[in-house]
Design a protein around this motif. Structure first.
Motif, short mmCIF file in Angstrom:
data_model
loop_
_atom_site.label_atom_id
_atom_site.label_comp_id
_atom_site.label_asym_id
_atom_site.label_seq_id
_atom_site.Cartn_x
_atom_site.Cartn_y
_atom_site.Cartn_z
N HIS A 101 0.86 -1.20 0.00
CA HIS A 101 0.00 0.00 0.00
C HIS A 101 0.89 1.24 0.00
O HIS A 101 1.45 1.62 1.03
N HIS A 125 1.21 5.22 -2.28
CA HIS A 125 0.67 6.09 -3.34
C HIS A 125 1.83 6.66 -4.14
O HIS A 125 2.29 7.77 -3.91
N PHE A 166 -6.84 6.74 -4.43
CA PHE A 166 -7.17 7.46 -3.19
C PHE A 166 -7.45 8.92 -3.45
O PHE A 166 -7.59 9.36 -4.60
N GLU A 175 -8.67 1.84 -2.63
CA GLU A 175 -9.18 1.66 -1.31
C GLU A 175 -10.50 2.39 -1.20
O GLU A 175 -10.64 3.54 -1.61
N HIS A 207 -5.44 -0.07 7.81
CA HIS A 207 -5.25 0.96 8.86
C HIS A 207 -5.81 0.49 10.21
O HIS A 207 -6.42 1.28 10.93
ZN LIG Z 1 -3.90 4.77 1.06
#
Ligand SMILES: [Zn+2]
Lengths: 270, 85
Positions: free
Chosen positions: A7, A9, A34, A106, A170
């Motif tokens: 994960h 970006h 995202f 996500e 998370h």
């Molecule tokens: Zn993320």
């Protein structure tokens, strides 16, 4: 030791970051769609972003020997306008058909509003209808527990959900057990101030074990560290954990999860 | 799964960091006190105080309890707390 960053970006990171990750042993990344730090003004903004994630970023990481996989979705911060969200969701199947796309994500909740929930239901419907992997973002700070519970309730009510194919991300000390007890993959995010430190991530590995656990940096445009996984590996070594356990967390677990995607074709280095 | 270190070895490696974070926290509280119009009635200050009480207690899952202190209320069944080993 090689590692996979499941994960991150990449679209928000520099090429220098990609090079540093490659030098540290990263062989593959997962990049979920995202919120880029501002709300897109029209659906074309999303179309171009999805192209960036499936066309341009894979080239940028390939230059350093890192394989790029993407996730397609609509984040909760831009899910409030349900008709607009619907237009974005209509774009997703075209991109979900691309070879290096892992699934829908996500997606999730932010402030846990009725509209966020309505959009989320449509995204889950799309994913289940196509038998896609799912990656959920759980809310920040005081909303995390409530949002995590709402996502788990939503999934529990749908008999089509295969929990092995769902990653709830998370997680922190107060949500990891809820997620793991119900059989989902749990993600820990090594993020300064608002999520977990490498030390606390290793605490949770020790308490809950490595089963169905993913650890990521979720590095993006905010204060974050694309090498956070290596910091966690160092903490594990300092505490005397076996190399095989470290490898399981940073390499084998991400591979096990990603391999469930029918489009995933990656021959990992040994 | 448990760590291979004994508690006293663990304390050796954690002590200075804990001491530093405690002083940091104390200095943050002093800084708030020194500023004009410090908000003694702000509910966040009460949260911080309850967090400190959790640290001073002897529960084995203090981190989870502090997290719950900083979470919006929602029904707590099943409990997110770790069962006692
Ligand atoms: Zn993320």
């Amino acid at each position: 030791m090689y590692f996979i960053e499941p994960h991150i970006h990449i679209a928000s990171r520099t090429t220098d970051d990609i090079q540093a990750m490659a030098r540290a042993g990263c062989v593959a990344v997962g990049e979920p769609a995202f919120w880029m730090g501002y709300d897109r003004s029209n659906v074309g903004g999303f179309y171009d972003y999805f192209r960036q994630l499936t066309e341009w970023e894979p080239k940028r990481t390939a230059n350093y020997g890192i394989r790029h996989f993407a996730w397609m979705g609509l984040n909760a911060k831009e899910a409030e306008n349900v008709p607009f969200a619907r237009e974005v969701i209509a774009l997703l199947p075209e991109f979900l058909d691309k070879p290096d796309v892992l699934g829908v994500g996500e997606i999730g909740l932010h402030k846990c509003t009725k509209n966020e929930l309505a959009t989320l239901r449509e995204l889950i419907e799309l994913a289940l209808g196509r038998d896609e992997l799912l990656l959920f973002h759980t809310p920040h700070l005081e909303h995390k527990l409530m949002g995590t519970r709402m996502i788990l309730d939503l999934l529990r009510a749908d008999s089509r959900v295969n929990r092995d194919r769902v990653w709830i991300d998370h997680c922190e000390e107060h949500t990891i057990r809820l997620v793991r007890d119900e059989g989902y993959w749990a993600g820990l995010t090594l993020y300064p101030t608002t999520k977990v430190t490498p030390e606390r991530a290793v605490d949770m590995i020790e308490i809950y074990g490595p089963e169905r656990l993913l650890v990521t940096s979720s590095a993006d445009w905010g204060p974050s560290d694309p090498l956070a996984i290596t910091a966690m590996m160092a903490v594990m070594r300092r505490r005397g954990h076996e190399e095989s356990l470290i490898r399981r967390i940073v390499y084998e677990n991400p591979l096990t999860f990603m391999r469930q995607c029918r489009r995933f074709d990656f021959t990992p280095p040994q | 799964m448990s760590t291979s270190s004994s508690a006293s070895k663990m304390l050796d490696s954690e002590f200075l960091g804990m001491r530093c974070r405690l002083i940091d926290l104390a200095a943050s509280l002093d800084r708030i006190d020194r500023s004009d119009g410090a908000p003694p009635a702000d509910p966040r200050m009460a949260q911080i105080r309850r967090g400190l009480e959790i640290l001073a207690g002897d529960a084995h899952d203090r981190a989870t309890r502090v997290q719950l202190e900083f979470s919006l209320p929602c029904d707590s069944n099943p409990s997110p707390l770790t069962p006692r080993p």
